[in-house]
Design an enzyme around this catalytic site. Structure first.
Site, PDB file in Angstrom:
ATOM      1  CG  HIS A   1      38.382  49.438  39.222  1.00  6.15           C
ATOM      2  ND1 HIS A   1      39.700  49.215  38.862  1.00  6.15           N
ATOM      3  CD2 HIS A   1      38.308  49.179  40.548  1.00  6.15           C
ATOM      4  CE1 HIS A   1      40.390  48.843  39.943  1.00  6.15           C
ATOM      5  NE2 HIS A   1      39.564  48.801  40.973  1.00  6.15           N
TER       6      HIS A   1
ATOM      7  CE  LYS B   1      45.214  47.364  47.499  1.00  7.14           C
ATOM      8  NZ  LYS B   1      44.052  47.681  46.626  1.00  7.14           N
TER       9      LYS B   1
ATOM     10  NE  ARG C   1      37.616  42.531  44.283  1.00  9.77           N
ATOM     11  CZ  ARG C   1      38.883  42.864  44.376  1.00  9.77           C
ATOM     12  NH1 ARG C   1      39.637  42.905  43.311  1.00  9.77           N
ATOM     13  NH2 ARG C   1      39.416  43.155  45.546  1.00  9.77           N
TER      14      ARG C   1
ATOM     15  CB  SER D   1      44.622  46.837  40.303  1.00  5.81           C
ATOM     16  OG  SER D   1      43.485  47.635  40.114  1.00  5.81           O
TER      17      SER D   1
END
Ligand code: PNS
Length: 158
Positions: free
Chosen positions: A17, A41, A90, A128
Protein backbone atom coordinates in the site's frame (compact mmCIF):
# COMPACT_ATOMS: atom_id res chain seq x y z
CA UNK A 1 -4.57 20.77 -9.36
CA UNK A 2 -4.88 16.99 -9.77
CA UNK A 3 -6.41 15.43 -6.71
CA UNK A 4 -6.97 11.72 -6.24
CA UNK A 5 -8.43 9.32 -3.69
CA UNK A 6 -6.79 6.00 -2.88
CA UNK A 7 -9.52 3.99 -1.12
CA UNK A 8 -9.12 0.67 0.63
CA UNK A 9 -9.60 -1.37 3.77
CA UNK A 10 -5.94 -0.98 4.84
CA UNK A 11 -6.52 -3.65 7.49
CA UNK A 12 -3.60 -3.12 8.13
CA UNK A 13 -1.49 -0.97 5.80
CA UNK A 14 1.31 -2.96 4.14
CA UNK A 15 4.49 -2.00 2.32
CA UNK A 16 2.58 -2.67 -0.90
CA UNK A 17 0.00 0.00 0.00
CA UNK A 18 2.73 2.44 1.00
CA UNK A 19 4.51 1.91 -2.30
CA UNK A 20 1.30 2.80 -4.19
CA UNK A 21 0.81 5.87 -1.95
CA UNK A 22 4.35 7.15 -2.54
CA UNK A 23 4.30 6.61 -6.29
CA UNK A 24 0.83 8.16 -6.67
CA UNK A 25 1.76 11.16 -4.51
CA UNK A 26 4.53 11.94 -7.04
CA UNK A 27 2.14 12.27 -9.96
CA UNK A 28 -0.85 13.90 -8.20
CA UNK A 29 -0.80 17.28 -6.55
CA UNK A 30 -2.83 15.87 -3.66
CA UNK A 31 -3.71 12.34 -2.56
CA UNK A 32 -6.30 11.36 0.03
CA UNK A 33 -5.90 7.86 1.41
CA UNK A 34 -9.43 6.88 2.43
CA UNK A 35 -10.12 4.05 4.85
CA UNK A 36 -13.45 2.53 3.85
CA UNK A 37 -15.58 -0.43 4.72
CA UNK A 38 -15.40 -3.43 2.43
CA UNK A 39 -18.73 -5.22 2.96
CA UNK A 40 -17.08 -8.46 1.82
CA UNK A 41 -14.53 -8.46 4.64
CA UNK A 42 -14.65 -8.55 8.43
CA UNK A 43 -12.15 -5.99 9.68
CA UNK A 44 -9.49 -6.89 12.25
CA UNK A 45 -8.54 -3.31 13.16
CA UNK A 46 -11.15 -0.65 13.83
CA UNK A 47 -11.27 2.37 11.55
CA UNK A 48 -9.54 4.64 14.09
CA UNK A 49 -6.56 2.27 14.33
CA UNK A 50 -6.30 1.92 10.57
CA UNK A 51 -6.36 5.71 10.18
CA UNK A 52 -3.75 6.08 12.96
CA UNK A 53 -1.42 3.61 11.23
CA UNK A 54 -1.83 5.32 7.85
CA UNK A 55 -1.20 8.76 9.36
CA UNK A 56 2.05 7.51 10.87
CA UNK A 57 3.37 6.04 7.64
CA UNK A 58 2.29 8.95 5.41
CA UNK A 59 3.68 11.69 7.66
CA UNK A 60 6.74 12.31 5.43
CA UNK A 61 4.53 13.07 2.42
CA UNK A 62 3.07 16.59 2.68
CA UNK A 63 0.60 16.21 -0.20
CA UNK A 64 -0.99 13.08 1.33
CA UNK A 65 -3.79 13.13 3.88
CA UNK A 66 -5.72 10.30 5.52
CA UNK A 67 -9.45 10.16 6.03
CA UNK A 68 -12.23 7.62 6.51
CA UNK A 69 -15.73 7.27 5.15
CA UNK A 70 -18.63 4.94 5.70
CA UNK A 71 -20.68 4.74 2.54
CA UNK A 72 -20.29 4.69 -1.22
CA UNK A 73 -16.91 5.58 -2.64
CA UNK A 74 -18.57 7.62 -5.36
CA UNK A 75 -20.39 9.75 -2.78
CA UNK A 76 -17.14 10.30 -0.92
CA UNK A 77 -15.30 11.33 -4.10
CA UNK A 78 -18.05 13.83 -4.87
CA UNK A 79 -17.95 15.16 -1.32
CA UNK A 80 -14.17 15.67 -1.61
CA UNK A 81 -14.58 17.25 -5.06
CA UNK A 82 -12.19 14.67 -6.51
CA UNK A 83 -12.76 12.92 -9.80
CA UNK A 84 -9.89 10.42 -9.76
CA UNK A 85 -9.91 7.15 -7.84
CA UNK A 86 -6.62 5.26 -7.71
CA UNK A 87 -6.57 1.51 -7.11
CA UNK A 88 -3.56 -0.77 -6.81
CA UNK A 89 -3.42 -3.85 -9.03
CA UNK A 90 -1.33 -6.83 -8.02
CA UNK A 91 -2.10 -10.00 -9.91
CA UNK A 92 -4.53 -11.05 -12.60
CA UNK A 93 -6.70 -12.34 -9.77
CA UNK A 94 -7.31 -8.72 -8.66
CA UNK A 95 -8.32 -7.65 -12.12
CA UNK A 96 -11.77 -9.15 -12.50
CA UNK A 97 -13.10 -7.71 -9.27
CA UNK A 98 -11.43 -4.32 -9.72
CA UNK A 99 -12.75 -4.16 -13.27
CA UNK A 100 -16.29 -4.77 -11.99
CA UNK A 101 -15.91 -2.14 -9.26
CA UNK A 102 -14.53 0.42 -11.71
CA UNK A 103 -17.43 -0.17 -14.09
CA UNK A 104 -20.02 0.02 -11.31
CA UNK A 105 -18.51 3.27 -10.09
CA UNK A 106 -18.45 4.59 -13.67
CA UNK A 107 -22.14 3.72 -13.99
CA UNK A 108 -22.94 5.47 -10.71
CA UNK A 109 -20.98 8.57 -11.69
CA UNK A 110 -19.43 8.78 -15.18
CA UNK A 111 -17.50 11.91 -14.21
CA UNK A 112 -15.28 9.96 -11.86
CA UNK A 113 -12.40 7.97 -13.37
CA UNK A 114 -10.65 4.96 -11.86
CA UNK A 115 -6.92 4.73 -12.54
CA UNK A 116 -4.95 1.56 -11.83
CA UNK A 117 -1.44 1.68 -10.47
CA UNK A 118 0.56 -1.51 -11.04
CA UNK A 119 2.09 -3.03 -7.97
CA UNK A 120 5.81 -2.96 -7.51
CA UNK A 121 6.89 -6.53 -8.36
CA UNK A 122 8.55 -6.69 -4.92
CA UNK A 123 5.08 -6.62 -3.34
CA UNK A 124 2.98 -8.48 -5.88
CA UNK A 125 2.36 -11.35 -3.44
CA UNK A 126 1.58 -9.11 -0.47
CA UNK A 127 -1.83 -8.48 1.10
CA UNK A 128 -3.18 -7.44 4.49
CA UNK A 129 -4.69 -10.93 4.89
CA UNK A 130 -1.29 -12.58 4.36
CA UNK A 131 0.29 -10.23 6.90
CA UNK A 132 -2.41 -11.07 9.47
CA UNK A 133 -2.09 -14.80 8.88
CA UNK A 134 1.68 -14.73 9.36
CA UNK A 135 1.44 -12.46 12.43
CA UNK A 136 -1.31 -14.60 13.99
CA UNK A 137 0.90 -17.68 13.67
CA UNK A 138 3.89 -15.93 15.24
CA UNK A 139 5.81 -15.33 11.99
CA UNK A 140 8.01 -12.34 11.21
CA UNK A 141 6.17 -9.62 9.26
CA UNK A 142 8.84 -6.93 9.64
CA UNK A 143 9.72 -7.00 5.94
CA UNK A 144 6.06 -6.78 4.91
CA UNK A 145 4.76 -3.76 6.83
CA UNK A 146 6.10 -0.23 7.33
CA UNK A 147 8.39 -0.15 10.38
CA UNK A 148 6.34 2.64 12.05
CA UNK A 149 3.38 0.27 12.50
CA UNK A 150 5.13 -3.07 12.98
CA UNK A 151 4.66 -3.22 16.75
CA UNK A 152 1.01 -2.14 16.51
CA UNK A 153 0.36 -5.03 14.13
CA UNK A 154 2.25 -7.62 16.14
CA UNK A 155 0.68 -6.51 19.46
CA UNK A 156 -2.79 -7.26 18.12
CA UNK A 157 -1.96 -10.96 17.91
CA UNK A 158 -0.16 -11.36 21.23
O1 PNS B 1 -8.71 -2.74 0.20
P1 PNS B 1 -10.01 -3.28 -0.36
O2 PNS B 1 -10.72 -4.15 0.67
O3 PNS B 1 -9.84 -3.99 -1.67
O4 PNS B 1 -10.93 -1.99 -0.64
C1 PNS B 1 -12.22 -2.14 -1.18
C2 PNS B 1 -13.03 -0.83 -1.00
C3 PNS B 1 -13.12 -0.45 0.47
C4 PNS B 1 -12.35 0.29 -1.78
C5 PNS B 1 -14.44 -1.14 -1.59
O5 PNS B 1 -15.05 -2.18 -0.90
C6 PNS B 1 -15.34 0.10 -1.57
O6 PNS B 1 -15.27 0.92 -2.46
N1 PNS B 1 -16.18 0.22 -0.50
C7 PNS B 1 -17.12 1.30 -0.37
C8 PNS B 1 -18.54 0.87 -0.86
C9 PNS B 1 -18.63 1.08 -2.36
O7 PNS B 1 -18.58 2.20 -2.85
N2 PNS B 1 -18.73 0.00 -3.12
C10 PNS B 1 -18.70 0.07 -4.58
C11 PNS B 1 -20.05 -0.03 -5.21
S1 PNS B 1 -20.65 -1.68 -5.15
Amino acid sequence: MTKAIYPGSFDPVTKGHLDIIIRTSKIMSHLTVAVMENPRKVATYNIEKRVEMLKLVTEPYPNVDVDYYKGLLIDYAQQRETDIIVKGLRAISDFEFEFQMALVNQKLNPAIETLFMMTNSKYSYLSSSIVKEIAALGGDVSSLVPHEVHSMIVDKFK
